[in-house]
Enzyme design. Structure first.
Site, PDB file in Angstrom:
ATOM      1  CG  ASP A   1     -10.652 -14.564   6.143  1.00  0.00           C
ATOM      2  OD1 ASP A   1      -9.711 -15.108   6.746  1.00  0.00           O
ATOM      3  OD2 ASP A   1     -10.495 -13.626   5.341  1.00  0.00           O
TER       4      ASP A   1
ATOM      5  CE  LYS B   1      -2.638 -11.086   8.202  1.00  0.00           C
ATOM      6  NZ  LYS B   1      -3.879 -10.865   7.466  1.00  0.00           N
TER       7      LYS B   1
ATOM      8  CE1 TYR C   1      -4.299  -1.391  -0.095  1.00  0.00           C
ATOM      9  CE2 TYR C   1      -3.154  -3.159   1.047  1.00  0.00           C
ATOM     10  CZ  TYR C   1      -4.243  -2.697   0.342  1.00  0.00           C
ATOM     11  OH  TYR C   1      -5.271  -3.554   0.053  1.00  0.00           O
TER      12      TYR C   1
ATOM     13  CE1 TYR D   1      -7.364  -6.237   2.813  1.00  0.00           C
ATOM     14  CE2 TYR D   1      -6.584  -8.068   4.157  1.00  0.00           C
ATOM     15  CZ  TYR D   1      -6.420  -7.215   3.080  1.00  0.00           C
ATOM     16  OH  TYR D   1      -5.329  -7.357   2.256  1.00  0.00           O
TER      17      TYR D   1
END
Ligand SMILES: *Cc1c(COP(=O)(O)O)cnc(C)c1O
Length: 431
Positions: free
Chosen positions: A250, A279, A21, A149
């Protein structure tokens, strides 16, 4: 690799390297890391920072853990990679078994991939192809929550919050999905049936087009660090069953103890049809993700038009990643992680609650090893990031949120350094 001087390194970085980003040239403050050990990052200039974000919530057991290093070295001596088409291996099979054992009982099959976004893509493709297998190809859309997200690839983006994710930039390249209002009742709040109303209405009106509901359980992470009520999850699961829609959770951020339970869905005692993990799976050692499904779902593929699931990443079930992940999960099971996360939670709550009294603070919330100080106004990262670094702390605030998700191995004194820095920096942010 020949070492570069620090000025050379930073100049070449600015010239050639994209960061997450970021623009080119990168306008954000940048710090070069030389090494990392335990909860500490050592910068090229010699400064040491306690990592309060666990490298984006991954390194739950810190850096350079001897058990993970040994597992990696042992696996490298065997093989670091082989293809997974037509070949199988101990690390992949044993990790799949371990994931099946740790997750709710109906989840029985494991599809490995390289990153969280891809695990979400896989989940979405599985759901769409499942309904095709069952002769209902019109069920190919997704119901999700605002403020979610799920990653940065196109399908994952389509279920991210449309405002945060700037969906308008991508025009008709992005498949339109159904967005329910974000849950409003906080985790410790009093349940009100009105909270699920928008989700329920969308299911009632569109279940013939919807393959699955897909969202983050209990914690909405990168979309706002919000903790919602477990009853929302129980009601959502029941509504999905009632309307013949699959449930995809998720758990990429919540998985492996972060919120105080092993998985977010454990807070509600429910089980999805499909679950994504990533993760913390390898303890932040190397990229790996997985999508788990029920047997009831996976068994429809042999009879479908394709006869197979149409997906197969080149680096699927990379043995090095799987061996480290397996060791990481065995490590997690070898100590009282729940008590550890509870102690972190208690300390975060005690030491951050005083922030609530500071000017410009809207909310302070803590769940498991996650703490958030929400401000009234957006934070200027270029100003705030160096202020944390000066205090020996690595944090990565975004929007109006300063948050910490420390490694579980953190000592109280290092955690204190993080909460102290948050208090000081927030106190200095007078608008
Ligand atoms: C980080 C994250 C992803 C994306 O994972 P990547 O490995 O960055 O692709 C997806 N879902 C959730 C909930 C996440 O936190």
């Amino acid at each position: 690799m020949k070492p570069m001087s620090l000025p050379e390194l930073m100049a070449a970085d600015r010239q050639h390297v994209w960061h997450p980003y970021a623009a080119m040239p990168n306008a954000q403050p940048m710090f070069a890391v030389k090494s990392a050990q335990g909860v500490w990052l050592e910068l090229e200039d010699g400064r040491r920072l306690v990592d309060g974000v666990s490298s984006w919530w991954t390194c739950i057991h810190g850096y350079g853990h001897p058990r993970l290093n040994r597992a990696a070295q042992a696996q490298i001596a065997q093989m670091s990679h082989v293809m997974f088409g037509g070949l199988t291996h101990q690390p992949g099979v044993q990790l799949a078994q371990k994931l099946v054992a740790m997750t709710p009982e109906p989840l029985q099959t494991v599809f490995f991939s390289d990153s969280g976004s891809v695990a979400v893509e896989v989940a979405m493709k599985l759901a769409v192809q499942y309904w095709h297998n069952r002769g209902q190809p019109q069920k190919h859309k997704f119901l999700t929550l605002r403020r979610g997200y799920h990653g940065d690839t196109f399908a994952a983006m389509s279920v991210c919050d449309p405002v945060n994710g700037m969906h308008h930039l991508f025009g008709d390249r992005l498949v339109p999905q159904f967005f329910a209002e974000a849950p409003q009742i906080p985790f410790h709040g009093t349940w009100d049936e009105a909270d699920i109303h928008s989700f329920e209405q969308l299911l009632k009106n569109h279940s013939d087009e919807i393959a699955a509901a897909l969202f983050e359980p209990i914690v909405q992470n990168a979309g706002g660090m919000r903790f919602y009520h477990p009853e929302y999850l129980r009601r959502a699961e029941q509504l999905c069953r009632d309307h013949n829609v699959l449930l995809i959770l998720d758990e990429i951020a919540t998985g492996f103890g972060r919120s105080g339970e092993l998985f977010g869905c454990n807070h509600a005692g429910i089980s999805p049809d499909i679950m994504c993990v990533g993760k913390a799976l390898t303890g932040g050692f190397i990229s790996l993700a997985a999508t788990l499904t029920t047997r009831q779902l996976s068994e429809t593929f042999a009879q479908g038009e394709a006869g197979v699931f149409m997906h197969g990443p080149t680096f699927m079930a990379n043995p090095l990643a799987c061996a480290v992940a397996l060791e990481n999960l065995e490590l997690l099971e070898s100590y009282d992680w729940r008590g550890t996360v509870q102690r972190i939670e208690a300390q975060l709550r005690a030491e951050l609650e005083p922030c609530r009294a500071l000017a410009g603070v809207k909310d302070v919330r803590v769940l498991g090893a996650i703490a958030v100080v929400e401000l009234e106004h957006p934070i200027d990262l270029a100003v705030v990031q160096p202020q944390f670094v000066e205090r020996g702390v690595w944090l990565r605030p975004f929007g109006r949120l300063i948050y910490t998700m420390p490694p579980y191995i953190i000592e109280p004194s290092a955690l204190r350094q993080i909460t102290q820095a948050i208090q000081e920096v927030v106190a200095g942010l007078v608008p």
